[in-house]
Design a protein around this motif. Sequence first.
Motif, PDB file in Angstrom:
ATOM      1  N   THR A 131      72.340  -9.506  -1.852  1.00  0.00           N
ATOM      2  CA  THR A 131      72.335  -9.573  -3.316  1.00  0.00           C
ATOM      3  C   THR A 131      71.273 -10.566  -3.782  1.00  0.00           C
ATOM      4  O   THR A 131      70.489 -11.077  -2.972  1.00  0.00           O
ATOM      5  N   THR A 139      69.301 -13.810  -4.917  1.00  0.00           N
ATOM      6  CA  THR A 139      69.317 -15.117  -4.270  1.00  0.00           C
ATOM      7  C   THR A 139      70.343 -16.041  -4.918  1.00  0.00           C
ATOM      8  O   THR A 139      71.065 -16.774  -4.241  1.00  0.00           O
ATOM      9  N   ARG A 140      70.438 -15.970  -6.250  1.00  0.00           N
ATOM     10  CA  ARG A 140      71.377 -16.840  -6.966  1.00  0.00           C
ATOM     11  C   ARG A 140      71.899 -16.097  -8.185  1.00  0.00           C
ATOM     12  O   ARG A 140      71.139 -15.439  -8.899  1.00  0.00           O
ATOM     13  N   ILE A 141      73.211 -16.170  -8.415  1.00  0.00           N
ATOM     14  CA  ILE A 141      73.857 -15.551  -9.577  1.00  0.00           C
ATOM     15  C   ILE A 141      74.520 -16.666 -10.385  1.00  0.00           C
ATOM     16  O   ILE A 141      75.248 -17.492  -9.831  1.00  0.00           O
ATOM     17  N   VAL A 142      74.263 -16.656 -11.686  1.00  0.00           N
ATOM     18  CA  VAL A 142      74.907 -17.601 -12.602  1.00  0.00           C
ATOM     19  C   VAL A 142      75.667 -16.772 -13.634  1.00  0.00           C
ATOM     20  O   VAL A 142      75.088 -15.905 -14.283  1.00  0.00           O
ATOM     21  N   LYS A 148      75.184 -19.507 -20.601  1.00  0.00           N
ATOM     22  CA  LYS A 148      74.333 -19.799 -19.446  1.00  0.00           C
ATOM     23  C   LYS A 148      72.892 -19.353 -19.681  1.00  0.00           C
ATOM     24  O   LYS A 148      71.974 -19.821 -18.995  1.00  0.00           O
ATOM     25  N   GLU A 190      64.752 -22.703 -15.604  1.00  0.00           N
ATOM     26  CA  GLU A 190      64.762 -22.076 -14.270  1.00  0.00           C
ATOM     27  C   GLU A 190      63.466 -21.288 -14.048  1.00  0.00           C
ATOM     28  O   GLU A 190      62.856 -21.344 -12.977  1.00  0.00           O
ATOM     29  N   VAL A 203      71.487  -7.233  -9.933  1.00  0.00           N
ATOM     30  CA  VAL A 203      71.774  -7.579  -8.538  1.00  0.00           C
ATOM     31  C   VAL A 203      71.504  -6.406  -7.596  1.00  0.00           C
ATOM     32  O   VAL A 203      72.052  -6.343  -6.501  1.00  0.00           O
ATOM     33  N   ASP A 253      65.454 -12.990  -7.820  1.00  0.00           N
ATOM     34  CA  ASP A 253      65.589 -14.374  -7.355  1.00  0.00           C
ATOM     35  C   ASP A 253      66.709 -15.082  -8.099  1.00  0.00           C
ATOM     36  O   ASP A 253      67.352 -15.983  -7.548  1.00  0.00           O
ATOM     37  N   LEU A 254      66.929 -14.674  -9.342  1.00  0.00           N
ATOM     38  CA  LEU A 254      67.984 -15.275 -10.156  1.00  0.00           C
ATOM     39  C   LEU A 254      68.519 -14.219 -11.112  1.00  0.00           C
ATOM     40  O   LEU A 254      67.752 -13.528 -11.778  1.00  0.00           O
ATOM     41  N   VAL A 281      71.158 -14.123 -14.288  1.00  0.00           N
ATOM     42  CA  VAL A 281      71.974 -14.919 -15.204  1.00  0.00           C
ATOM     43  C   VAL A 281      72.770 -13.949 -16.073  1.00  0.00           C
ATOM     44  O   VAL A 281      72.198 -13.228 -16.900  1.00  0.00           O
TER      45      VAL A 281
END
Length: 385
Positions: free
Chosen positions: A9, A11-14, A19, A26, A146, A171-172, A174
């Motif tokens: 998935t 790299t980072r999920i917020v 948010k 970022e 994602v 990569d991110l 949100v």
Amino acid sequence: MLPDFAFATATRIVFGREKADTVADEVAAMGRRVLLVHGRGTERSAGIAAGLAAAGCSVGSFSVRGEPDLPMIEDGVALARDVGVEVVLAVGGGAVIDAGKAIAALKPATRPTLDHLEVVGQGLPLDHAPLPFVAVPTTAGTGAEVTRNAVIGVPEHQRKVSLRDLRMLPDLAVVDPALTDGCPWGVTLASGLDAVTQVIEPFVGTRANPMTDALCRDAIPRGLRALRRLAEGEDHGARDDMAWVSLCGGLALANSGLGAVHGLAGPLGGLTGAAHGAICGALLPHVLVANHRVAAEAGRDVARMEQVGRWIGEVFDAPGAGIDEAAELLAGWSRAVGLRGFEALGIDGDARAAAAVAAAGSSSMKANPVALSEADLLAVMKATD
């Protein structure tokens, strides 16, 4: 014993309300020359754009005014190259995120775009890593924030196909449910039914795994309940739930695949231009019935399909409903609250026949729990009218 599986998935999920306020900082940390990909309007991305400018970023703008097609993506790639973009940020619905994802993937590429497209091209892996990519959804539907692919229309072939590479995972991501508040009901319904479909198909499909099961078992009834609440009026809690369900759908489909609903929806969208979410919502109940019938006739395990039927029945006041009754309840409710059938969507007999043939080669169809014949698929489409 648990089966072997892999799970990939973003790299980072917020996830959480407000948010989106953190996005500018970022993105600025990833690069100073930013391409902001957005929809027709800029009201939901304006705050982020202002934050990027305040952070010292040079911000280019690219508007996505419909579902992405090859000419649009090539225009976006040309713009990204002209201004030397270092990072791509997409703020919008699934079409916007797919467009941004494709632009980020193709800006460094040296081969023609068609070389990398599935079905109509060679489906080759990208020859260079994509640019850093950040996805901020403003609708709760596709879960594109994602996933590892971007769906692109190819007008010359009247098809929607995927550009796919594991490195295309954002990569991110949100996910701020506040960005979906006040979304028009027609968009909420169609995108919401797409989100529900994207947790049902991985759950009943042949590639289900323990990780996607854990997501889908919660998300299927949660999404149905949230949609029913939103049909009655704006509800922040229901918006939060739908944003979560959409995220779960993206996570699940990226790792367990989809099924016949999306196997048909891709060709039908390319042939007719009808909205993806509306196609999926119209197909879902009837594909559930067809899959259950064919599986039962073949003596296959139907426990998961019947569990989906029970979840639908519980949400629509018919606990213990069988799959046929549950599908009828879902189809009737969807139609009563505004979903149109295929005839009303302008999907005619020629498009249906072509889609039934094309679906056999669809990547989505590969994880369907049973093999459906062309006759089965035509009957499913007829049932949507």
